[in-house]
Scaffold this motif. Structure first.
Motif, PDB file in Angstrom:
ATOM      1  N   PRO A 221       0.822  -1.212   0.000  1.00 42.86           N
ATOM      2  CA  PRO A 221       0.000   0.000   0.000  1.00 42.86           C
ATOM      3  C   PRO A 221       0.854   1.259   0.000  1.00 42.86           C
ATOM      4  O   PRO A 221       1.974   1.268   0.509  1.00 42.86           O
ATOM      5  CB  PRO A 221      -0.793  -0.123   1.306  1.00 42.86           C
ATOM      6  CG  PRO A 221       0.083  -0.952   2.199  1.00 42.86           C
ATOM      7  CD  PRO A 221       0.771  -1.930   1.292  1.00 42.86           C
ATOM      8  N   GLU A 222       0.332   2.332  -0.564  1.00 45.44           N
ATOM      9  CA  GLU A 222       1.010   3.622  -0.568  1.00 45.44           C
ATOM     10  C   GLU A 222       0.337   4.540   0.453  1.00 45.44           C
ATOM     11  O   GLU A 222      -0.893   4.627   0.500  1.00 45.44           O
ATOM     12  CB  GLU A 222       0.955   4.257  -1.953  1.00 45.44           C
ATOM     13  CG  GLU A 222       1.934   3.649  -2.935  1.00 45.44           C
ATOM     14  CD  GLU A 222       3.383   3.870  -2.536  1.00 45.44           C
ATOM     15  OE1 GLU A 222       3.668   4.894  -1.869  1.00 45.44           O
ATOM     16  OE2 GLU A 222       4.230   3.033  -2.873  1.00 45.44           O
ATOM     17  N   PHE A 223       1.143   5.231   1.259  1.00 42.07           N
ATOM     18  CA  PHE A 223       0.616   6.145   2.267  1.00 42.07           C
ATOM     19  C   PHE A 223       1.745   7.067   2.704  1.00 42.07           C
ATOM     20  O   PHE A 223       2.925   6.796   2.447  1.00 42.07           O
ATOM     21  CB  PHE A 223       0.065   5.372   3.469  1.00 42.07           C
ATOM     22  CG  PHE A 223       1.057   4.427   4.094  1.00 42.07           C
ATOM     23  CD1 PHE A 223       1.860   4.829   5.157  1.00 42.07           C
ATOM     24  CD2 PHE A 223       1.210   3.129   3.610  1.00 42.07           C
ATOM     25  CE1 PHE A 223       2.785   3.961   5.725  1.00 42.07           C
ATOM     26  CE2 PHE A 223       2.132   2.256   4.172  1.00 42.07           C
ATOM     27  CZ  PHE A 223       2.920   2.676   5.238  1.00 42.07           C
ATOM     28  N   ALA A 224       1.395   8.154   3.346  1.00 42.46           N
ATOM     29  CA  ALA A 224       2.405   9.076   3.856  1.00 42.46           C
ATOM     30  C   ALA A 224       3.082   8.453   5.076  1.00 42.46           C
ATOM     31  O   ALA A 224       2.419   7.861   5.930  1.00 42.46           O
ATOM     32  CB  ALA A 224       1.759  10.400   4.243  1.00 42.46           C
ATOM     33  N   PRO A 225       4.421   8.531   5.174  1.00 44.96           N
ATOM     34  CA  PRO A 225       5.109   7.961   6.336  1.00 44.96           C
ATOM     35  C   PRO A 225       4.558   8.520   7.645  1.00 44.96           C
ATOM     36  O   PRO A 225       4.206   9.704   7.746  1.00 44.96           O
ATOM     37  CB  PRO A 225       6.566   8.379   6.119  1.00 44.96           C
ATOM     38  CG  PRO A 225       6.685   8.580   4.647  1.00 44.96           C
ATOM     39  CD  PRO A 225       5.367   9.125   4.204  1.00 44.96           C
ATOM     40  N   VAL A 247       4.405  -3.545   4.768  1.00 44.07           N
ATOM     41  CA  VAL A 247       4.872  -2.194   5.068  1.00 44.07           C
ATOM     42  C   VAL A 247       6.187  -2.295   5.822  1.00 44.07           C
ATOM     43  O   VAL A 247       6.530  -3.341   6.380  1.00 44.07           O
ATOM     44  CB  VAL A 247       3.838  -1.385   5.897  1.00 44.07           C
ATOM     45  CG1 VAL A 247       2.543  -1.230   5.144  1.00 44.07           C
ATOM     46  CG2 VAL A 247       3.605  -2.056   7.248  1.00 44.07           C
ATOM     47  N   VAL A 248       6.931  -1.216   5.851  1.00 43.55           N
ATOM     48  CA  VAL A 248       8.232  -1.166   6.505  1.00 43.55           C
ATOM     49  C   VAL A 248       8.099  -0.400   7.817  1.00 43.55           C
ATOM     50  O   VAL A 248       7.499   0.676   7.847  1.00 43.55           O
ATOM     51  CB  VAL A 248       9.285  -0.494   5.595  1.00 43.55           C
ATOM     52  CG1 VAL A 248      10.620  -0.340   6.331  1.00 43.55           C
ATOM     53  CG2 VAL A 248       9.475  -1.311   4.318  1.00 43.55           C
ATOM     54  N   PRO A 312       5.760   3.152   3.505  1.00 42.99           N
ATOM     55  CA  PRO A 312       5.456   2.178   2.461  1.00 42.99           C
ATOM     56  C   PRO A 312       6.712   1.479   1.963  1.00 42.99           C
ATOM     57  O   PRO A 312       7.827   1.987   2.113  1.00 42.99           O
ATOM     58  CB  PRO A 312       4.828   3.030   1.354  1.00 42.99           C
ATOM     59  CG  PRO A 312       5.396   4.391   1.574  1.00 42.99           C
ATOM     60  CD  PRO A 312       5.556   4.537   3.055  1.00 42.99           C
ATOM     61  N   VAL A 313       6.509   0.327   1.350  1.00 40.78           N
ATOM     62  CA  VAL A 313       7.635  -0.437   0.816  1.00 40.78           C
ATOM     63  C   VAL A 313       8.370   0.353  -0.261  1.00 40.78           C
ATOM     64  O   VAL A 313       9.578   0.202  -0.441  1.00 40.78           O
ATOM     65  CB  VAL A 313       7.132  -1.790   0.272  1.00 40.78           C
ATOM     66  CG1 VAL A 313       8.230  -2.514  -0.489  1.00 40.78           C
ATOM     67  CG2 VAL A 313       6.619  -2.658   1.408  1.00 40.78           C
TER      68      VAL A 313
END
Length: 685
Positions: A221-225, A247-248, A312-313
């Motif tokens: 998934p994409e998201f703001a850190p 996710v990381v 995100p990764v």
């Protein structure tokens, strides 16, 4: 170093750079926070995510990172990583700025910027000398010019802090937005660079990512850190929407105390252990699978200040040649199938665990993510294959490590036709004899993967069994040996415990002829034509590696001529020849072992009268009738035994006379003694 004044500019290499915004430490002085703004061709950000600072430390592209604060030798540095080769084409300028909390820049001493390459070379340096009441400063900017990058020293101040600076570049500042940072929280030191002019080898960071063409990431998934900070034990809840998938989680911990982090499940119980360490200044990244069925919750146990970043990764580091780290890490790989050279250097006690797992989206969609590639303890050096990307590598390490990726070797038909074969890692190769019925020279260059005994090359038969041809610890990484000893038309060689290897077939006539004394190093092959003789072997270097000579006949039979057993004492053996007066000699030695060999006439062999003695490999001559003798032996080590062979007129070993000492019947003729210790033959009575 390129030191430039305000308004000046200079070219910089298109390489990953480490940038320090540094100042002199003054007790009670203002805190300076560094930031980077990514600007388009209009000189504006494309959105709030184009501002990278301590509360938003990673750009979504992964090309710009805020690495935290390091203090030493009276100076303080805020460190940034800027991966110039991977900056998105739409970004034309990178503005490096500083904001001031608890004072103004006129109270900040020796404010400066330094940019360095991964090897520590400073490529640009500039200072701010005209600050007064400003609370924000643009120190400098990297900008594109003529296909490359340049740096300009700007030195422009703002009285309205980071908010005013951000507004000037297109960020709409509202209450609680990233452009208005909260009061500073102590930054935990991670394995980052030292403060400029205050070197500290233990504080050096992992190298920034080498150049790589940006490729959209295929999963996660994409998201703001999301950033969370604290001190001591706590429970963190991430309310921001993340989405389902890998996710990381990145962690920093200050000091040398204990630090651990668990995920919590839907029933608020500890689920997965992410970090568990007492490493000073710990920093690491791990991969988790977020189910998105409930908010991500993390339980932290810590003795000091810590920071957690959920990202995100797509923000993970890229795997290229020469990636280094210390502790757990997550790496992205977008290339084709390749080999990965991995090295783990152990923890402070030369121990510690090291594991690498490969995550392929199609095969690892769930929480148990990763196929094991490496699992070792202490110092580890290994080469492992990876498939086509995109994929992730999960590194679990208790000490410093490095990974390098290399494309698979492409066979060269012309080279193979010329008898040259190359490869990497474990494999097999079929070699055709250029002159069937005769032997050939095998010239080899094989890099071992760090195994105890080095690489191994075996001749594989039709049943898959193998006869050892070469071993790295005995024959070295580079040298020559004799192949097709029985005149075969082809052989299959199996290579193990190797990294890169190169095998070349040469006509046997290219082997040098042995006509007198010769010196050399490593493994070599000689041709001998002449009468039966003695061959002296002497070590020229002081190491304890094996040094031996074997005699090979045209029909393939191979026997030991002389062996030093890792000792400096000279050895003598029989130079056994065919009926036509010919043989090959194989000198077996590691690369750095020097030797001297010299053929001598048979008449120089000691004669047996009533007694004869010696030390190590030797040859004696008994000209009388068969007689009973007493063999005495002083072993050189627990495995050393006395073996005596009867030789015929061509010095071929034809009968084993004895193993061990005691009363034996000595035949007429020449005898070969094989031992490392002292020996004595005495006539009975």
């Amino acid at each position: 170093m390129t030191r430039i004044a305000k308004g000046a500019n200079t070219p910089v290499p298109a390489a990953p750079l480490r940038v320090a915004v540094c100042r002199r430490h003054i007790s009670g002085g203002p805190v300076v926070d560094a930031s980077v703004l990514l600007l388009d061709e209009d000189g504006k950000v494309r959105g709030d995510r184009d501002l990278v600072f301590y509360n938003q430390p990673v750009h979504p592209s992964g090309t710009v990172r805020h690495m935290g604060t390091v203090e030493g030798d009276g100076r303080i540095a805020e460190w940034l990583e800027i991966d110039l080769p991977r900056i998105e084409p739409a970004v034309r300028r990178l503005v490096v700025a500083g904001s001031c909390e608890g004072g103004v820049f006129g109270q900040v001493a020796d404010l400066a910027l330094q940019g360095m390459t991964p090897d520590g070379a400073t490529v640009v340096s500039c200072s701010v000398t005209e600050a007064a009441t400003e609370t924000a400063f643009v120190l400098g900017e990297f900008y594109r010019r003529d296909g490359g990058w340049r740096f300009r020293a700007v030195g422009q101040g703002y009285a309205s802090g980071l908010a005013g600076l951000a507004t000037n570049f297109g960020i709409t500042v509202e209450e609680g937005t990233p452009a208005q940072p909260p009061a500073p929280v102590p930054q935990p030191p991670a394995p980052r660079p030292p403060v400029p002019h205050a070197p500290s080898a233990s504080a050096r960071p992992t190298a920034p990512r080498p150049p790589q063409t940006p490729v959209p990431f295929a999963f996660g998934p994409e998201f703001a850190p999301v950033v969370r900070r604290g001190r001591g034990g706590d429970v963190v809840t991430v309310h921001e929407p993340i989405g389902r998938g890998p996710v990381v989680v990145e962690a920093w911990h200050e000091g040398d105390g204990y630090f651990a982090t668990h995920t919590l499940d839907a029933r608020n119980r500890e689920d997965e252990l992410l970090f568990d360490t007492t490493v000073p200044g710990f920093r690491g990244r791990v991969l988790i699978h977020h189910t998105a069925e409930h908010a991500l919750r993390l339980r932290v146990e810590a003795d000091d200040a810590w920071t957690l970043v959920v990202q995100p990764v797509s923000a993970a580091r890229h795997l290229t040649d020469g990636v280094q780290g210390n502790g757990p890490e997550v790496l992205v790989y977008h290339g084709t199938a390749a080999d990965v050279d991995a090295a783990h250097f152990g923890d402070e006690d030369d121990g510690g665990s090291f594991a690498v797992r490969c995550v392929v989206p199609a095969r690892n969609p769930g929480p148990d993510i990763g196929d094991p590639l490496i699992n070792g303890i202490g110092t580890v050096r290994r080469t492992v294959p990876i498939p086509d990307g995109p994929l992730l590598l999960r590194v679990e390490a208790d000490g410093p490590w490095s990974l390098g990726v290399r494309p698979l070797p492409v066979p060269d038909p012309a080279a193979q036709a010329a008898g040259v074969h190359t490869g990497r890692g474990r494999g097999s190769v079929t070699l055709s004899n250029p002159a069937p019925g005769r032997p050939a020279l095998l010239d080899y260059a094989i890099d071992s993967d760090g195994s105890v005994f080095g690489h191994t090359v075996r001749i594989i038969d039709e049943y898959g069994d193998g006869e050892q041809l070469l071993r790295g610890s005995q024959d070295g990484a580079r040298g020559r040996t004799l192949l097709f000893r029985n005149g075969e038309s082809e052989v299959v060689l199996g290579i193990e415990d190797a990294v890169d290897w190169r095998l070349s077939l040469l006509p046997v006539e290219t082997a040098p002829a042995l006509t007198g004394p010769v010196q050399g190093t490593g493994s070599e092959v000689f041709r001998y034509a002449g009468p039966p003789a003695l061959l002296g072997l002497r070590r020229l270097t002081g190491d304890e590696d094996r040094l031996a000579i074997r005699t090979v006949q045209a029909h393939g039979r191979t026997v030991v001529c002389a062996d030093t057993g890792g000792r400096r004492r000279p050895a003598v053996g029989p130079l056994w020849v065919s009926g036509a007066g010919h043989c090959y000699l194989l000198v077996n030695a590691p690369d750095h072992t020097g030797w001297h060999i010299e053929p001598t006439p048979l008449q120089e062999a000691p004669a047996f009268g009533r007694s004869v003695s010696g030390h190590g490999y030797g040859v004696v001559h008994h000209s009388g009738p068969e007689t009973d003798v007493i063999l005495r032996h002083e072993p050189c080590g627990g495995l050393d035994v006395l073996v005596v062979w009867a030789l015929d007129e061509r010095l071929e070993p034809v009968r084993r006379v004895s193993i061990g000492g005691g009363l034996q019947r000595m035949p007429t003729g020449y005898l070969q003694i094989r031992t490392m210790g002292r020996w004595t033959f005495e006539e009975r009575g």
